[in-house]
Design an enzyme around this catalytic site. Structure first.
Site, PDB file in Angstrom:
ATOM      1  N   HIS A  95       0.841  -1.198   0.000  1.00 34.63           N
ATOM      2  CA  HIS A  95       0.000   0.000   0.000  1.00 34.63           C
ATOM      3  C   HIS A  95       0.874   1.245   0.000  1.00 34.63           C
ATOM      4  CE1 HIS A  95      -3.364   2.632   0.559  1.00 34.63           C
ATOM      5  NE2 HIS A  95      -2.801   3.163   1.625  1.00 34.63           N
ATOM      6  N   SER A  96       0.556   2.197  -0.883  1.00 35.72           N
ATOM      7  CA  SER A  96       1.254   3.475  -0.968  1.00 35.72           C
ATOM      8  C   SER A  96       2.746   3.230  -1.242  1.00 35.72           C
ATOM      9  CB  SER A  96       1.005   4.283   0.306  1.00 35.72           C
ATOM     10  OG  SER A  96       1.346   5.639   0.133  1.00 35.72           O
ATOM     11  N   MET A  97       3.638   3.698  -0.400  1.00 37.88           N
ATOM     12  CA  MET A  97       5.048   3.416  -0.612  1.00 37.88           C
ATOM     13  C   MET A  97       5.290   1.924  -0.768  1.00 37.88           C
ATOM     14  SD  MET A  97       8.379   4.146   1.845  1.00 37.88           S
ATOM     15  CE  MET A  97       8.231   2.637   2.802  1.00 37.88           C
TER      16      MET A  97
END
Length: 250
Positions: A95-97
């Site tokens: 998720h995300s990074m």
């Protein structure tokens, strides 16, 4: 209870060991996040899927270790750790990074994962000039509040907040300075997930993940912001059950 990784290392956490699971899902946290973010997912998927939750240096019980502020270096370390877990098919969820880390880990694996699930992150081929990691502490906290990804109790506790900010800043630096290698691809299908009100990724930036594999890519949009996955846990788990199937050829 957390079961340490093989060899006593600190990178991989098995909150719910599942020795009979046909597949392992490696989950990679967002900027400032920790392995425990995925505890509910691990509990819900066991024993069908064994979740291996990655713990980056510089947080929780690894707080005394220096943070790694480069996606490539982080991916090198994680890919090396995963070699000892490759006796069963592996899938990656970031998720995300963590999605950028997952993409780079997949590129480094000796055997390609059966699927990469990239959540809340633009494709590696897209670029934004983001400099949140250069802000002062108040500016960094303001971005955390905007994304609603850090528990309100932490944001309201000055001592706790100061403890996590070094890791948050390091992760933001890693995420914001990362640029995918031109033409880079993974040898597996990709599922791309995003919230329809996420300031960190547009639908066009999500669709650009199609450039990074010759296999199938599906893009799914949920209602919500950057942390839509917290609001839609049941839908997320249903999607994972659907997508995490061991291919017949494995």
């Amino acid at each position: 209870m957390t079961v340490p990784a093989r060899g006593g290392q600190l990178w991989i956490r098995r909150f719910h060991p599942a020795p009979d699971a046909g597949i392992r899902l490696v989950v990679l946290p967002h900027a400032g996040g920790s392995a425990s973010f995925y505890f509910p997912m691990s509990r819900a998927l066991a024993p069908r899927v064994e979740v291996l939750s990655v713990q980056y240096p510089g947080r929780q019980d690894r707080r005394a270790e220096p943070c790694i502020d480069d996606i490539g270096e982080l991916a090198d370390r994680i890919a090396a750790e995963l070699r000892q877990w490759a006796d069963r098919p592996l899938a990656l969820f970031g998720h995300s990074m963590g999605a950028a880390v997952g993409f780079e880990v997949a590129r480094r694996m000796d055997v390609a994962p059966i699927r990469l699930i990239a959540s809340g992150r633009r494709a590696p081929s897209t670029h934004r000039d983001e400099r949140v990691h250069l802000r002062d502490d108040d500016g960094l906290v303001a971005d955390l509040r905007k994304l609603s990804g850090t528990a309100a109790g932490v944001l309201g506790d000055e001592e706790l907040l100061r403890m996590i900010l070094p890791a948050v800043r390091s992760d933001y630096r890693a995420a914001e300075t990362y640029q995918g290698e031109p033409g880079a691809k993974v040898a597996c299908p990709i599922t791309v997930l995003l919230g329809d009100d996420d300031p960190k990724v547009t639908l066009a930036e999500a669709e650009a993940w199609r450039e990074h594999t010759d296999a199938e890519v599906d893009v799914r949009v949920f209602a919500g912001g950057h942390f839509y996955l917290v609001e839609h846990q049941e839908k997320m788990l249903a999607m994972l059950d659907e997508r995490l199937k061991v291919p017949d050829s494995v």
